[in-house]
Design a protein around this motif. Sequence first.
Motif, mmCIF file in Angstrom:
data_model
loop_
_atom_site.group_PDB
_atom_site.id
_atom_site.type_symbol
_atom_site.label_atom_id
_atom_site.label_comp_id
_atom_site.label_asym_id
_atom_site.label_seq_id
_atom_site.Cartn_x
_atom_site.Cartn_y
_atom_site.Cartn_z
ATOM 1 N N ALA A 411 0.822 -1.215 0.000
ATOM 2 C CA ALA A 411 0.000 0.000 0.000
ATOM 3 C C ALA A 411 0.851 1.257 0.000
ATOM 4 O O ALA A 411 0.378 2.343 -0.404
ATOM 5 N N GLU A 412 2.095 1.138 0.434
ATOM 6 C CA GLU A 412 2.990 2.299 0.498
ATOM 7 C C GLU A 412 3.766 2.522 -0.796
ATOM 8 O O GLU A 412 4.449 3.545 -0.946
ATOM 9 N N LEU A 413 3.702 1.596 -1.736
ATOM 10 C CA LEU A 413 4.306 1.828 -3.045
ATOM 11 C C LEU A 413 3.548 2.940 -3.767
ATOM 12 O O LEU A 413 2.322 3.058 -3.657
ATOM 13 N N SER A 414 4.261 3.732 -4.504
ATOM 14 C CA SER A 414 3.597 4.780 -5.281
ATOM 15 C C SER A 414 3.034 4.194 -6.567
ATOM 16 O O SER A 414 3.468 3.126 -7.032
ATOM 17 N N LEU A 415 2.071 4.898 -7.158
ATOM 18 C CA LEU A 415 1.508 4.454 -8.426
ATOM 19 C C LEU A 415 2.585 4.426 -9.508
ATOM 20 O O LEU A 415 2.597 3.534 -10.373
ATOM 21 N N VAL A 416 3.503 5.371 -9.421
ATOM 22 C CA VAL A 416 4.615 5.409 -10.387
ATOM 23 C C VAL A 416 5.438 4.128 -10.291
ATOM 24 O O VAL A 416 5.785 3.512 -11.307
ATOM 25 N N ASP A 417 5.748 3.743 -9.034
ATOM 26 C CA ASP A 417 6.523 2.517 -8.847
ATOM 27 C C ASP A 417 5.784 1.310 -9.416
ATOM 28 O O ASP A 417 6.380 0.432 -10.064
ATOM 29 N N MET A 418 4.488 1.248 -9.157
ATOM 30 C CA MET A 418 3.710 0.109 -9.639
ATOM 31 C C MET A 418 3.666 0.057 -11.158
ATOM 32 O O MET A 418 3.742 -1.018 -11.766
ATOM 33 N N ARG A 419 3.553 1.223 -11.791
ATOM 34 C CA ARG A 419 3.462 1.264 -13.248
ATOM 35 C C ARG A 419 4.782 0.894 -13.916
ATOM 36 O O ARG A 419 4.808 0.541 -15.096
ATOM 37 N N GLU A 420 5.861 0.967 -13.167
ATOM 38 C CA GLU A 420 7.125 0.496 -13.715
ATOM 39 C C GLU A 420 7.094 -1.025 -13.911
ATOM 40 O O GLU A 420 7.771 -1.569 -14.776
ATOM 41 N N ALA A 423 2.260 -1.022 -16.713
ATOM 42 C CA ALA A 423 1.719 0.315 -16.991
ATOM 43 C C ALA A 423 0.203 0.361 -16.920
ATOM 44 O O ALA A 423 -0.380 1.459 -16.840
ATOM 45 N N ARG A 424 -0.455 -0.770 -16.944
ATOM 46 C CA ARG A 424 -1.925 -0.772 -16.918
ATOM 47 C C ARG A 424 -2.501 -0.497 -15.533
ATOM 48 O O ARG A 424 -3.693 -0.234 -15.381
ATOM 49 N N ILE A 425 -1.699 -0.598 -14.495
ATOM 50 C CA ILE A 425 -2.196 -0.403 -13.125
ATOM 51 C C ILE A 425 -2.636 1.036 -12.946
ATOM 52 O O ILE A 425 -1.962 1.979 -13.380
ATOM 53 N N ASN A 426 -3.790 1.239 -12.283
ATOM 54 C CA ASN A 426 -4.326 2.590 -12.057
ATOM 55 C C ASN A 426 -4.615 2.816 -10.576
ATOM 56 O O ASN A 426 -4.384 1.944 -9.736
#
Length: 470
Positions: A411-420, A423-426
């Motif tokens: 939950a503490e990961l940023s959306l930017v980190d996840m999209r790395e 890229a489909r994650i929102n």
Amino acid sequence: MHGEAGNNGGLIRGRFGEGMAEVMEQINASIGFDRRMAMQDIDGSIAHVTMLCEQDIVSTTDAEAIKEGLETIRGEISAGEFTYSVALEDIHMNIESRLGELIGAASGRLHTARSRNDQVATSFRLWVRDAHDRALQLVEQLILVLVEQAEQNTATFMPGYTHLQSAQPVSFGHHLMAYVEMFGRDHGRLRDSRLRLNESPLGAAALAGTSFPIDRERTAQLLGFSGPMHNSLDAVSDRDFAVEYLSAASLCMTHLSRLAEEIVLWMSPQYNFIELSDAWTTGSSIMPQKRNPDAAELVRGKTGRVHGSLFGLLTVMKALPLTFSKDMQEDKERTFDGADTFELCLKAMIGMIGDMKPRAAEMGAAAGAAHATATDLADWLTRELDMPFREAHHITGRLVRLADEHACTLAELSLVDMREVDARINEGVFSVLGVEESVTSRRSLGGTSPECVAREVEAWRSRVRAASSQ
């Protein structure tokens, strides 16, 4: 104890001209433990003589004298005024001897159309039936106290484990309700066992029945049995009812032991999930800071004792030919000890569960540790991004590794980190990464959401009410 031979202080005479050796008397006597069946023996004798009188086998005068004498003996035993004699071997001969002292020769008519074999089988069956009834009531109490705790903790969150590793967050109430399901099955096994045992052996006599015109249906009715057993050989030699009772008790003890183990873990500083008061814990002789969950540990330890009672009785019975053999005297102590231990452990667990206070903050913190919502993330990727689950599982694994590298939670990961990673994650992904969101989302039948737990709580209350009214 039972069987048709023996000296019995002169009550049974015949070809035996000499007394028993001292050691023989010691190994033969069972009065030290079978006195526990005194009330059942008296009940069986009263039913028997009532039937004998109704069948005109014994006169009304003698029958009334016998019943009055037996009730006097019941009172003496209840008051602790009855004198037991080892020379008389067992409780049955002790009662018969005392009856003779009270009413004289008429007492001898009580044993008409009856052997000690069917007398003992009846008394023991009545005792085990009473043990079933006590256990059923205690299991119902345990279910209700678990249900009460579950209701209070539908929204208390804790880790759910596999391999004792944190897996997914669950409701603490849901965890407790799992034990309700176990003890519910135990209740069903005890109820089924009671139904099977509820047949009367009385009237089978030594092994072949009797030539007297007795009414076995009547004695069965007077003793609350559903009817008489239909084979005299089986009636005096069967001990399945004791084996079944100890089997059901043994499995229930296994469930008690599993719950006891969890209490031990939950009370440790490493978990710190619950508190138990001084009423159910002990201190240390040298370490003043400690509070030990001894009651739970003893329940866990005494499980082996009940299992031992079961295996001991199975071993006694494993190679006995029909019908009665003196080996069967060994059935009582095992069953008595197994029942005592079982009932004590049920009472202890009822007390501990009622006393238990969960530490909601500590449980909640642990529930979110070790990336416990990773499965929720994989489900979200599958549901929202239309991924095959195996692909979602792979991406989630990469996100978990990324969180470990950043020393943070998912939950503490940023959306930017996840999209790395993909890229489909929102932004919607963050709606499933919290512990509360994870638990409340699992609404499938049998799931851990608070609303599911609440429904099961009410369902189990209704089941226990229905069982208690039967």
